[in-house]
Design an enzyme around this catalytic site. Structure first.
Site, PDB file in Angstrom:
ATOM      1  N   GLY A 171       0.819  -1.215   0.000  1.00 42.90           N
ATOM      2  CA  GLY A 171       0.000   0.000   0.000  1.00 42.90           C
ATOM      3  C   GLY A 171       0.846   1.255   0.000  1.00 42.90           C
ATOM      4  O   GLY A 171       1.672   1.463  -0.875  1.00 42.90           O
ATOM      5  N   GLU A 210      -2.806   8.155  -4.776  1.00 43.89           N
ATOM      6  CA  GLU A 210      -1.651   9.030  -4.475  1.00 43.89           C
ATOM      7  C   GLU A 210      -1.510   9.273  -2.977  1.00 43.89           C
ATOM      8  O   GLU A 210      -1.139  10.352  -2.541  1.00 43.89           O
ATOM      9  CB  GLU A 210      -1.791  10.365  -5.213  1.00 43.89           C
ATOM     10  CG  GLU A 210      -0.706  10.649  -6.205  1.00 43.89           C
ATOM     11  CD  GLU A 210      -0.835   9.865  -7.493  1.00 43.89           C
ATOM     12  OE1 GLU A 210      -0.254  10.268  -8.476  1.00 43.89           O
ATOM     13  OE2 GLU A 210      -1.500   8.827  -7.516  1.00 43.89           O
ATOM     14  N   THR A 243      -3.391   7.795   0.907  1.00 45.79           N
ATOM     15  CA  THR A 243      -4.675   7.928   1.607  1.00 45.79           C
ATOM     16  C   THR A 243      -4.739   9.244   2.395  1.00 45.79           C
ATOM     17  O   THR A 243      -3.728   9.918   2.592  1.00 45.79           O
ATOM     18  CB  THR A 243      -4.851   6.765   2.605  1.00 45.79           C
ATOM     19  OG1 THR A 243      -3.787   6.853   3.563  1.00 45.79           O
ATOM     20  CG2 THR A 243      -4.800   5.413   1.905  1.00 45.79           C
TER      21      THR A 243
END
Length: 401
Positions: A135, A379, A381
């Site tokens: 992530g 781009e 969180t």
């Protein structure tokens, strides 16, 4: 042009570019966007139109055949395009991040080789940081490059490539321990490689596979893919900037441009949601009058318009800061965070104004309702943005005890 989201101080050239893009959006994108989106169809005719307008070269310097425009001009164009269909803005965003990284960090040979064809839209860019298990934790990248003579051999799996299939050039961030002693900080042992490939799916060059499109809730039309490297051989002259170990900084510089872009997309989607809400509120009647005359709906419209205006102002400020050569990570993080959150809220209020019809696929707001959530995570969180903002504020306001 409507009163909201106006930008003061634009040059005649900027105004002309924006007017041309807005016209294209109204005539060529809005009428077909929902139908293409429901079919998850790549908008080839729209992309060809953007290519003809020269938009793929918007920020590429004139010496390489581009228009040499500012980040502000680009962001305002993205805002217009996202107003029509957010997926189309994604197609040009990844292209521009790669072009920007080449312009800022590439060797002269790399710029000469890639930028003219990127400006013409003949080479389409994509960039790849994320992996299936990490992530936003970029420092946890496991994909690796190992030097072998005049080449590097790349292995690993990347995730969430916008334009993974349709692109012909991918900037890929991997770990490269060569020249970096044991115990080097993770971000100092990463390198960006410029990987050329054939557009399409399957094995697109020896050692490189694009398995297929990831099926998504929204943000359709544009292809989002994985990228699998298995013994992928890349010549040493395709290390971005020619030096290993600089990849993390190069990517973060590109992501700052990307964050302004995501803010601009949020502004564009919110503007469209407001337009749809304010139009519908004047057409739909309940209790003998248009619902726009009910105070409850007027309050919603007031809140929506204020959010559209505030997000636009912050996005413009972040773009202008980067254009002036100043550090803009604080402003870009704030703009991305605020614009994406406000976008979700404005879209939801417009959805509520539409009532039951907002749930129908015949109405455009249904599409926007599925698109807005992507901006909350793309781009970085909201939580990542708040982390960046918080750290920067503590740097700026250090307590002098």
């Amino acid at each position: 042009m409507a009163r909201l989201a106006r930008t003061a101080g634009l040059t005649d050239v900027q105004q002309e570019i924006l007017s041309t893009v807005r016209d294209f959006v109204d005539k060529e994108i809005i009428p077909v966007a929902t139908e293409l989106e429901h079919r998850d169809e790549y908008p080839q005719a729209i992309v060809d139109g953007l290519k003809e307008l020269g938009l793929f070269g918007l920020m590429i310097p004139e010496e390489y055949g581009g228009l040499g425009e500012s980040l502000l001009t680009y962001a305002l164009c993205v805002e217009e395009i996202a107003r029509g269909w957010m997926s189309v803005s994604g197609i040009i965003n990844t292209h521009f991040i790669v072009a920007y990284m080449l312009k800022q960090h590439g060797t002269q040979e790399q710029k000469d080789h890639f930028l003219p064809r990127m400006a013409a839209g003949d080479i389409r860019g994509a960039f790849s940081m994320s992996e299936p298990g990490l992530g936003s934790d970029v420092s946890a990248i496991t994909s690796k490059a190992v030097k072998d003579g005049d080449e590097y051999v790349l292995n690993g799996q990347k995730m969430w490539l916008t334009n993974g299939g349709t692109s012909s050039l991918v900037a890929v961030l991997v770990r490269s321990d060569e020249g970096h002693p044991e115990g080097t900080a993770p971000h100092k042992s990463m390198t960006t490689f410029l990987v050329e490939k054939e557009p399409g799916f399957g094995e697109v060059r020896p050692g490189l596979t694009i398995p297929g499109k990831i099926d998504k809730m929204g943000y359709k039309g544009v292809d989002t893919t994985e990228l699998i490297m298995d013994g992928l051989r890349i010549p040493a002259d395709r290390v971005l900037g020619g030096v290993t170990g600089r990849g993390f900084y190069q990517m973060m510089d590109g992501v700052e441009v990307g964050r302004v872009n995501v803010a601009a997309r949020g502004c564009g989607v919110a503007q469209r949601a407001f337009e749809l809400g304010v139009q519908y509120a004047q057409q739909r009647h309940t209790f003998g009058k248009p619902i726009a005359q009910h105070q409850a709906i007027q309050f919603k419209l007031a809140e929506m318009a204020t959010k559209v205006e505030a997000a636009h102002a912050m996005m413009v400020n972040a773009a202008r800061k980067k254009d002036s050569g100043e550090r803009n990570d604080l402003e870009a993080g704030m703009a991305k965070y605020l614009a994406s959150e406000y976008c979700k809220e404005v879209v939801e209020d417009s959805f509520r104004i539409h009532g039951g019809y907002g749930f129908s696929k015949e109405y455009e707001i249904e599409r926007l309702y599925r698109e807005a959530p992507m901006l909350l995570i793309g781009e970085g969180t909201a939580e990542i943005q708040k982390m960046i903002i918080g750290r920067r504020l503590l740097e700026e306001y250090r307590f002098q005890g």
